[in-house]
Write a protein that holds these residues in place. Sequence first.
Motif: not given
Length: 254
Positions: A14-17, A138-140, A185-186, A199-201
């Motif tokens: 959620v935070v990453a989105c 963006s994609y989820w 991840g992102v 970018c991050s896991v």
Amino acid sequence: MSTDTTTTRAEYCVVACAEAWRGAGEVLASPMGTVPAIGARLAKLTFSPELLLTDGEALIVGDAPALGAEAGTVEGWLPYRGHLALVATGRRHVMMGASQLDRYGNQNISCIGDWARPTRQLLGVRGAPINTLNNPTSYWIPRHSPRVFVERVDMVSGVGYDRAAAAGPSATRHHRIARVVSDLGVFDFDTPDRTMRVCSVHPGVTVRQVVEATGFPLAIPDEVPRTREPTAEELRLIREVVDPKRLREREVPA
């Protein structure tokens, strides 16, 4: 108030989105999926208060109601023609899903298999071409796997960086794939050849897991950070204001 201090994988997602809309200003957020919808509301309630949200139909809402609840404040009417005007002028940031996604960000939501004789029919191209060429996208991906992250998509619905470049300035002028968020991840495309980069896991996930779940080589920095922790206030908003029914955990099980 919730006393559970353990952040779930869904809450990291959620935070990453939500971060996709950081600093977006007064643009329309179009989240597709449960976790992106929570993320857009969280962004509006915290670091992106100018973000525009809709009720999913034709009203612009001034608050960020819980999922499934009616808005308490209606700010305007957004008929379909008005929505398309925002899309075509870059004043929307959509977060779509993808049945397939390749290293350049080409997305498939149309069919699996050869176009002339597909093995599975999906949504169809829908608005993906105009989305990707005219406003930030963006994609989820709630289930990161080699079936989704593929070497080559079977059908191009959303346009990636390589195809936009091949089409020329008319396609690249407003084309931008901001980020990809998955349950692992992102990712972004901030590389010289515009291919997907880690970018991050998320905590509990290793880079090796991400590599094994991806069907193409990823750009991997020397140091891959963890996806940032939600603040105590963000967790409160997620759990008590935006998603008290914990619908996020259905999309990304704990």
